[in-house]
Design an enzyme around this catalytic site. Sequence first.
Site, PDB file in Angstrom:
ATOM      1  N   TYR A 131      32.770 -13.435 -14.596  1.00  0.00           N
ATOM      2  CA  TYR A 131      33.153 -14.851 -14.803  1.00  0.00           C
ATOM      3  C   TYR A 131      33.825 -15.637 -13.740  1.00  0.00           C
ATOM      4  CZ  TYR A 131      31.883 -15.906 -19.933  1.00  0.00           C
ATOM      5  OH  TYR A 131      31.418 -16.203 -20.978  1.00  0.00           O
ATOM      6  N   LYS A 198      33.416  -0.256 -18.755  1.00  0.00           N
ATOM      7  CA  LYS A 198      31.888   0.491 -18.424  1.00  0.00           C
ATOM      8  C   LYS A 198      32.175   1.191 -17.216  1.00  0.00           C
ATOM      9  CE  LYS A 198      27.445   1.227 -19.114  1.00  0.00           C
ATOM     10  NZ  LYS A 198      26.846   1.689 -20.375  1.00  0.00           N
ATOM     11  N   ASP A 235      29.269  -0.061 -24.644  1.00  0.00           N
ATOM     12  CA  ASP A 235      27.968   0.034 -25.444  1.00  0.00           C
ATOM     13  C   ASP A 235      28.397   0.793 -26.861  1.00  0.00           C
ATOM     14  OD1 ASP A 235      28.420   1.947 -23.683  1.00  0.00           O
ATOM     15  OD2 ASP A 235      26.430   2.052 -22.959  1.00  0.00           O
ATOM     16  N   ASP A 259      34.001 -11.696 -23.845  1.00  0.00           N
ATOM     17  CA  ASP A 259      33.295 -12.590 -24.066  1.00  0.00           C
ATOM     18  C   ASP A 259      32.293 -12.498 -25.219  1.00  0.00           C
ATOM     19  OD1 ASP A 259      32.357 -15.493 -24.310  1.00  0.00           O
ATOM     20  OD2 ASP A 259      30.742 -14.921 -23.106  1.00  0.00           O
TER      21      ASP A 259
END
Length: 373
Positions: A131, A198, A235, A259
């Site tokens: 972002y 992640k 995930d 987000d």
Amino acid sequence: MTSDTVKKTHKVTLIPGDGIGPEITEAMKAVIAASGAQIEWEVQHAGEAALEATGELLPDAVLESIRRNKVALKGPLTTPIGHGFRSLNVTLRKVLDLYTNIRPAQSFRGTGARYDGVDIVLFRENTEDLYAGIEFEKGSEGVQRISDVVEDLTGVSIREDAGLSLKPISVFGTRRIMKAAMDYAVANDRKKVTIIHKANIMKHTDGLFLRVCREVAAEYAEIAPEIEIDDLIVDFACTRLVTNPERFDVLVCPNLFGDIVSDLCAGLVGGLGLAPGANIGEDCALFEPVHGSAPSYAGQNLSNPTALILSAVMMLRHLGEQSAAERVHKAIAEIIDEGAAITYDLMRMREGTTDGASGTKEYAEAIVERLSR
Ligand code: NAP
């Protein structure tokens, strides 16, 4: 009235925003006026309304007003998808260094949402990651030069027809978001903080995020040994959130995952119409719903103003107006639970039809009436 009972007036910058922004803003103003808190709104326009009036999307006056008042409430602002100007929302967060984005997802009784008893507060780092706005267009000199450096350093070649976005995640940025999440957990008697990442794939960005978050958590071990710290790969965190949302308490995420996961959390409790947010920095705070400008609903008196009203409730708490905040929250909870004056999204979820739904204005009037009892 004695001097003891004279209430403080808070001056707050108000940006109605685009699309459904102006109508949900009117609804919010009516509710806050009935809350007992004294708020003087300083209206400033950004986005489409500002462009029309001044030729600028984000006039300097908006930033000056927020810096002066230190507190702002904002409706949604439209961002063109895949082309055109950069997000004004992202610009505001970056320029004002509003590094902490807090997005609570809390169940209200009677919504008909899939889950009850969800009480998640998500902390999203608000200034870094993909972002950050460091992007290079396909075919540009930037792509060419970065590709050359990358190939030189790693032997990996980037396709000539690729665009590039960079993902910076720093120790500084991670420390301050984790500290914000931990301070919140301590102050609000929370039991668990889950770090979302992640790190198995992006070892030098998400890996750094995870490591620094754990270091900060260790610094709190003495003052808050009761707070459990765990982490999940994003995930699997999504799977767990939809199967066992009650297992989650406070979440802390890098910007992009924050987000996405916060929209998922909004879905757990009944949708974007119910999801508020706060962007907090050292100097200023800007409160806004999670949802966007929903342009196809603009001007139709249909949209749910709850997310904006709950953002105003967060703002009232920030201003020290606890009892006004609690009163508004309670009135919203009662009106939703009774179901006699709810907007189309809540009616659809509760009854499977939008028949009999109230408009934006009528829903707000029901809350105002409840507050005046
Ligand atoms: P959106 O405006 O959030 O709308 C997506 C869907 O969410 C709507 O079609 C509606 O679903 C539901 N929804 C959103 N707000 C609602 C409300 N107040 N009451 C009831 N339902 C509501 O997302 P989008 O269509 O992807 O984005 C539109 C524009 O907003 C884009 O330009 C985007 O960049 C911008 N945006 C701005 C912000 C911000 O200002 N912070 C945040 C996100 C997006 P149903 O039709 O199923 O009822």
